[in-house]
Design a protein around this motif. Structure first.
Motif, PDB file in Angstrom:
ATOM      1  N   ASP A 119     -79.530 -36.498  27.338  1.00  0.00           N
ATOM      2  CA  ASP A 119     -80.044 -37.711  27.966  1.00  0.00           C
ATOM      3  C   ASP A 119     -81.458 -37.457  28.476  1.00  0.00           C
ATOM      4  OD1 ASP A 119     -79.510 -40.460  29.250  1.00  0.00           O
ATOM      5  OD2 ASP A 119     -80.164 -39.233  30.950  1.00  0.00           O
ATOM      6  N   THR A 120     -82.399 -38.317  28.102  1.00  0.00           N
ATOM      7  CA  THR A 120     -83.803 -38.068  28.430  1.00  0.00           C
ATOM      8  C   THR A 120     -84.067 -38.128  29.937  1.00  0.00           C
ATOM      9  OG1 THR A 120     -84.249 -40.413  27.972  1.00  0.00           O
ATOM     10  CG2 THR A 120     -84.707 -38.825  26.210  1.00  0.00           C
ATOM     11  N   SER A 121     -83.372 -39.009  30.659  1.00  0.00           N
ATOM     12  CA  SER A 121     -83.580 -39.090  32.107  1.00  0.00           C
ATOM     13  C   SER A 121     -83.073 -37.822  32.790  1.00  0.00           C
ATOM     14  CB  SER A 121     -82.897 -40.326  32.687  1.00  0.00           C
ATOM     15  OG  SER A 121     -81.500 -40.296  32.427  1.00  0.00           O
ATOM     16  N   TRP A 122     -81.965 -37.263  32.283  1.00  0.00           N
ATOM     17  CA  TRP A 122     -81.441 -36.001  32.837  1.00  0.00           C
ATOM     18  C   TRP A 122     -82.413 -34.859  32.563  1.00  0.00           C
ATOM     19  CZ3 TRP A 122     -79.879 -31.399  30.409  1.00  0.00           C
ATOM     20  CH2 TRP A 122     -79.206 -30.484  31.224  1.00  0.00           C
ATOM     21  N   ILE A 123     -82.972 -34.837  31.357  1.00  0.00           N
ATOM     22  CA  ILE A 123     -83.941 -33.789  31.011  1.00  0.00           C
ATOM     23  C   ILE A 123     -85.160 -33.881  31.918  1.00  0.00           C
ATOM     24  CG2 ILE A 123     -85.627 -33.121  29.254  1.00  0.00           C
ATOM     25  CD1 ILE A 123     -82.976 -31.955  28.635  1.00  0.00           C
ATOM     26  N   ARG A 124     -85.643 -35.102  32.175  1.00  0.00           N
ATOM     27  CA  ARG A 124     -86.814 -35.261  33.029  1.00  0.00           C
ATOM     28  C   ARG A 124     -86.516 -34.782  34.450  1.00  0.00           C
ATOM     29  NH1 ARG A 124     -90.224 -40.759  34.244  1.00  0.00           N
ATOM     30  NH2 ARG A 124     -90.597 -40.614  32.014  1.00  0.00           N
ATOM     31  N   THR A 125     -85.327 -35.134  34.977  1.00  0.00           N
ATOM     32  CA  THR A 125     -84.969 -34.747  36.343  1.00  0.00           C
ATOM     33  C   THR A 125     -84.744 -33.247  36.460  1.00  0.00           C
ATOM     34  OG1 THR A 125     -83.921 -36.898  36.668  1.00  0.00           O
ATOM     35  CG2 THR A 125     -83.344 -35.148  38.217  1.00  0.00           C
ATOM     36  N   ARG A 126     -84.054 -32.665  35.482  1.00  0.00           N
ATOM     37  CA  ARG A 126     -83.668 -31.254  35.562  1.00  0.00           C
ATOM     38  C   ARG A 126     -84.805 -30.320  35.135  1.00  0.00           C
ATOM     39  NH1 ARG A 126     -78.397 -28.945  35.668  1.00  0.00           N
ATOM     40  NH2 ARG A 126     -78.711 -26.783  36.288  1.00  0.00           N
ATOM     41  N   PHE A 127     -85.667 -30.805  34.232  1.00  0.00           N
ATOM     42  CA  PHE A 127     -86.729 -29.950  33.705  1.00  0.00           C
ATOM     43  C   PHE A 127     -88.104 -30.575  33.955  1.00  0.00           C
ATOM     44  CE2 PHE A 127     -82.933 -28.600  31.476  1.00  0.00           C
ATOM     45  CZ  PHE A 127     -83.046 -27.221  31.479  1.00  0.00           C
ATOM     46  N   SER A 128     -88.606 -31.369  33.016  1.00  0.00           N
ATOM     47  CA  SER A 128     -89.952 -31.920  33.176  1.00  0.00           C
ATOM     48  C   SER A 128     -90.167 -33.089  32.228  1.00  0.00           C
ATOM     49  CB  SER A 128     -91.009 -30.849  32.892  1.00  0.00           C
ATOM     50  OG  SER A 128     -90.945 -30.459  31.527  1.00  0.00           O
ATOM     51  N   VAL A 129     -91.239 -33.827  32.477  1.00  0.00           N
ATOM     52  CA  VAL A 129     -91.621 -34.905  31.569  1.00  0.00           C
ATOM     53  C   VAL A 129     -91.998 -34.344  30.206  1.00  0.00           C
ATOM     54  CG1 VAL A 129     -93.286 -36.760  31.182  1.00  0.00           C
ATOM     55  CG2 VAL A 129     -92.387 -36.362  33.476  1.00  0.00           C
ATOM     56  N   THR A 130     -92.577 -33.146  30.205  1.00  0.00           N
ATOM     57  CA  THR A 130     -92.979 -32.530  28.947  1.00  0.00           C
ATOM     58  C   THR A 130     -91.774 -32.268  28.054  1.00  0.00           C
ATOM     59  OG1 THR A 130     -94.867 -31.463  30.030  1.00  0.00           O
ATOM     60  CG2 THR A 130     -94.161 -30.558  27.916  1.00  0.00           C
ATOM     61  N   LEU A 131     -90.690 -31.747  28.629  1.00  0.00           N
ATOM     62  CA  LEU A 131     -89.485 -31.497  27.824  1.00  0.00           C
ATOM     63  C   LEU A 131     -88.838 -32.810  27.403  1.00  0.00           C
ATOM     64  CD1 LEU A 131     -87.810 -29.232  26.610  1.00  0.00           C
ATOM     65  CD2 LEU A 131     -86.329 -29.319  28.628  1.00  0.00           C
ATOM     66  N   GLU A 132     -88.916 -33.822  28.250  1.00  0.00           N
ATOM     67  CA  GLU A 132     -88.409 -35.139  27.854  1.00  0.00           C
ATOM     68  C   GLU A 132     -89.156 -35.638  26.614  1.00  0.00           C
ATOM     69  OE1 GLU A 132     -88.285 -39.801  29.317  1.00  0.00           O
ATOM     70  OE2 GLU A 132     -89.361 -38.298  30.496  1.00  0.00           O
ATOM     71  N   ARG A 133     -90.459 -35.445  26.613  1.00  0.00           N
ATOM     72  CA  ARG A 133     -91.260 -35.856  25.459  1.00  0.00           C
ATOM     73  C   ARG A 133     -90.822 -35.089  24.213  1.00  0.00           C
ATOM     74  NH1 ARG A 133     -97.577 -34.750  25.962  1.00  0.00           N
ATOM     75  NH2 ARG A 133     -96.781 -32.624  25.826  1.00  0.00           N
ATOM     76  N   THR A 134     -90.512 -33.805  24.367  1.00  0.00           N
ATOM     77  CA  THR A 134     -90.034 -33.003  23.239  1.00  0.00           C
ATOM     78  C   THR A 134     -88.717 -33.556  22.700  1.00  0.00           C
ATOM     79  OG1 THR A 134     -91.125 -31.005  24.077  1.00  0.00           O
ATOM     80  CG2 THR A 134     -89.299 -30.694  22.539  1.00  0.00           C
ATOM     81  N   VAL A 135     -87.807 -33.947  23.605  1.00  0.00           N
ATOM     82  CA  VAL A 135     -86.519 -34.511  23.176  1.00  0.00           C
ATOM     83  C   VAL A 135     -86.746 -35.791  22.376  1.00  0.00           C
ATOM     84  CG1 VAL A 135     -84.379 -35.568  23.985  1.00  0.00           C
ATOM     85  CG2 VAL A 135     -85.213 -33.460  25.053  1.00  0.00           C
ATOM     86  N   ARG A 136     -87.637 -36.637  22.846  1.00  0.00           N
ATOM     87  CA  ARG A 136     -87.921 -37.885  22.111  1.00  0.00           C
ATOM     88  C   ARG A 136     -88.523 -37.570  20.739  1.00  0.00           C
ATOM     89  NH1 ARG A 136     -87.365 -42.359  25.229  1.00  0.00           N
ATOM     90  NH2 ARG A 136     -87.309 -42.077  27.496  1.00  0.00           N
ATOM     91  N   GLU A 137     -89.401 -36.587  20.697  1.00  0.00           N
ATOM     92  CA  GLU A 137     -90.009 -36.203  19.419  1.00  0.00           C
ATOM     93  C   GLU A 137     -88.947 -35.684  18.452  1.00  0.00           C
ATOM     94  OE1 GLU A 137     -93.572 -34.776  18.462  1.00  0.00           O
ATOM     95  OE2 GLU A 137     -94.355 -36.580  19.416  1.00  0.00           O
ATOM     96  N   LEU A 138     -87.958 -34.926  18.959  1.00  0.00           N
ATOM     97  CA  LEU A 138     -86.886 -34.424  18.099  1.00  0.00           C
ATOM     98  C   LEU A 138     -86.042 -35.556  17.531  1.00  0.00           C
ATOM     99  CD1 LEU A 138     -85.686 -31.285  20.105  1.00  0.00           C
ATOM    100  CD2 LEU A 138     -86.949 -31.305  17.949  1.00  0.00           C
ATOM    101  N   ASN A 139     -86.051 -36.702  18.206  1.00  0.00           N
ATOM    102  CA  ASN A 139     -85.327 -37.873  17.717  1.00  0.00           C
ATOM    103  C   ASN A 139     -86.210 -38.791  16.880  1.00  0.00           C
ATOM    104  OD1 ASN A 139     -82.429 -38.015  18.869  1.00  0.00           O
ATOM    105  ND2 ASN A 139     -83.660 -37.321  20.623  1.00  0.00           N
ATOM    106  N   GLY A 140     -87.367 -38.291  16.485  1.00  0.00           N
ATOM    107  CA  GLY A 140     -88.243 -39.056  15.597  1.00  0.00           C
ATOM    108  C   GLY A 140     -89.111 -40.071  16.290  1.00  0.00           C
ATOM    109  N   GLN A 141     -89.222 -39.998  17.633  1.00  0.00           N
ATOM    110  CA  GLN A 141     -90.084 -40.914  18.371  1.00  0.00           C
ATOM    111  C   GLN A 141     -91.412 -40.208  18.662  1.00  0.00           C
ATOM    112  OE1 GLN A 141     -88.066 -42.428  21.896  1.00  0.00           O
ATOM    113  NE2 GLN A 141     -86.071 -42.127  20.910  1.00  0.00           N
ATOM    114  N   PRO A 142     -92.470 -40.560  17.977  1.00  0.00           N
ATOM    115  CA  PRO A 142     -93.743 -39.842  18.178  1.00  0.00           C
ATOM    116  C   PRO A 142     -94.316 -40.092  19.566  1.00  0.00           C
ATOM    117  CG  PRO A 142     -94.056 -41.749  16.755  1.00  0.00           C
ATOM    118  CD  PRO A 142     -92.574 -41.633  16.971  1.00  0.00           C
ATOM    119  N   CYS A 143     -94.511 -39.013  20.322  1.00  0.00           N
ATOM    120  CA  CYS A 143     -95.093 -39.093  21.665  1.00  0.00           C
ATOM    121  C   CYS A 143     -96.424 -38.349  21.757  1.00  0.00           C
ATOM    122  CB  CYS A 143     -94.123 -38.504  22.692  1.00  0.00           C
ATOM    123  SG  CYS A 143     -92.512 -39.302  22.744  1.00  0.00           S
ATOM    124  N   ILE A 144     -96.737 -37.565  20.742  1.00  0.00           N
ATOM    125  CA  ILE A 144     -97.966 -36.775  20.742  1.00  0.00           C
ATOM    126  C   ILE A 144     -98.847 -37.289  19.619  1.00  0.00           C
ATOM    127  CG2 ILE A 144     -98.939 -34.450  20.709  1.00  0.00           C
ATOM    128  CD1 ILE A 144     -96.134 -33.382  21.272  1.00  0.00           C
TER     129      ILE A 144
END
Length: 427
Positions: free
Chosen positions: A216-241
């Motif tokens: 879950d991206t919100s859990w990743i952001r809370t537990r880790f960082s916005v940067t890792l959340e962006r990585t999770v979205r990128e792994l799901n094919g959502q371009p963030c970079i």
């Protein structure tokens, strides 16, 4: 309205780049193991596939690999930055002609914008054609990873290198193929996931790239960082970079070296720092910046059991930013005078320029003394001559002294950038 194609990226990565450059003009090395060493011929920083199969590890000190090198007749080279930089420019020039936009990510990697290309040609075929074009025109082999995000393109490129059946090209535009690859890829191979984050994720039972993508991206952001959340979205094919066609200016410029031999006298140290200052000033001009803060550091070996330890640094803020080598060298010399101590065996020194301003953006006060009006023109003429390959202009303070300059005992010729080193063919 015209249909807008979804983002699509390709990552082109040169295979074993430094080692491949050394082989370009040496056909006798085609099947022979090759390694390239770091500054001062210290550690292994590049290996051919043959050298990797021998078990030579990355970053291993040369003396630890010497037995394998001698036994297996491994070819060993000092880093030849002039050669690698020129071959890299040629590779990037070929890539630039094959895509609408290009981001040079490193000396041997580039991201390409392939948006809309899938409507004209099969993506795997495009990758194979790109690979062949680069090889035909430069002699360098590349691997190509294609995907809807940069992070997936990185993983696709990694798979292209690891699995020979791919012929060096992996297309991850299909979601099903993405899931299959993510399922077998450990998270340590995911772009932007460092070793500490990998350990934390592993402790939480997240071991593969697919398991990370399913978080879950919100859990990743809370537990880790916005940067890792962006990585999770990128792994799901959502371009963030996004593609950066022009690299952002550096916020500081550093030029430092570990000396080949310990420096004990002031003239040699001043000569070294003057050369570092000139190089740092040149880097400033290349990115169109000026520096307001100049810093110098010197130090001995902190791990020596014999020599006493000494480390010191000094900095100075200039009244107005400058990119003039003369002003920077003069400031560096004054800073060195303030921190130099006799009786020590110095191992490393460096010059750092910070508080950078884009040219023309600094507003001086009424009482600031502007630089000489011909400063910009003079530096431009000097850079043009130094980059022409026909001559070299340096400052008196840069006079070389034996002992401090970088050790390059195994340096290959500058085949493409020095007339005297051009390969000669005998009839």
């Amino acid at each position: 309205m015209p249909r807008v194609s979804p983002p699509l990226f390709a990552l082109a990565d040169c295979n074993n780049f430094y080692a491949s450059c050394e082989r370009l003009f040496r056909p006798d090395l085609r099947y022979r193991p090759v390694v390239v060493l770091s500054n001062n011929d210290g550690c292994v920083v590049a290996r051919s596939q043959e050298a990797k199969r021998l078990g030579i590890k990355m970053a291993v000190p040369l003396h630890q690999a010497q037995e394998i090198i001698d036994r297996e007749n491994v070819a060993v080279f000092s880093s030849n930055y002039a050669l690698y930089g020129d071959i890299s420019a040629r590779v990037m020039g070929v890539l630039e002609q094959q895509a609408p936009a290009l981001e040079i990510y490193s000396i041997d990697e580039a991201f390409l914008d392939l948006s809309g290309v899938e409507h004209c040609i099969n993506l795997a075929d495009y990758g194979l054609q790109l690979k062949q074009q680069v090889f035909n025109w430069t002699g360098i082999n590349i691997s190509v990873g294609i995907a809807p995000s940069k992070t997936l393109a990185k993983l696709a490129n990694h798979a292209a290198k690891c699995y020979p059946a791919t012929q060096g090209v992996v297309d991850l535009s299909c979601p099903e193929r993405q899931r299959r690859l993510l399922n077998i890829m450990p998270i340590r191979e995911v772009w932007g996931v460092g070793s500490k984050t990998t350990r934390k994720l592993n402790q939480l039972g997240i071991n593969t790239a697919l398991e990370l993508a399913q978080c879950d991206t919100s859990w990743i952001r809370t537990r880790f960082s916005v940067t890792l959340e962006r990585t999770v979205r990128e792994l799901n094919g959502q371009p963030c970079i996004e593609l950066e066609q022009q690299a952002p200016p550096k916020q500081q410029v550093l030029c430092s070296r570990t000396f080949a031999q310990r420096v004990t006298d002031y003239p040699s140290m001043r000569s070294a720092l003057c050369q570092y200052a000139a190089r740092a000033a040149e880097k400033l001009r290349q990115q169109g910046s000026s520096a307001r803060v100049v810093a110098v550091f010197i130090r001995t070996n902190p791990h020596s059991q014999v020599d006493p330890y000494y480390a010191e640094n000094a900095s100075r803020q200039l009244s107005i930013p400058t990119q003039d080598s003369r002003s920077i060298i003069a400031t560096v010399t004054r800073l060195l005078d303030a921190i130099w101590r006799d009786g020590f065996r110095y191992m490393k020194a460096g010059v750092m320029l910070s508080d950078l301003y884009a040219s023309g953006t600094f507003q001086p006060t009424l009482f600031d003394t502007p630089e000489s009006p011909n400063s910009t023109q003079l530096m431009a003429v000097m850079d043009r001559i130094n980059h022409s390959g026909k001559g070299k202009i340096c400052f008196a303070g840069e006079q070389r002294k034996d002992g401090w300059q970088m050790k390059q005992n195994r340096l290959s010729p500058a085949y493409t950038t020095r007339w005297s080193d051009l390969p000669k063919v005998r009839a």
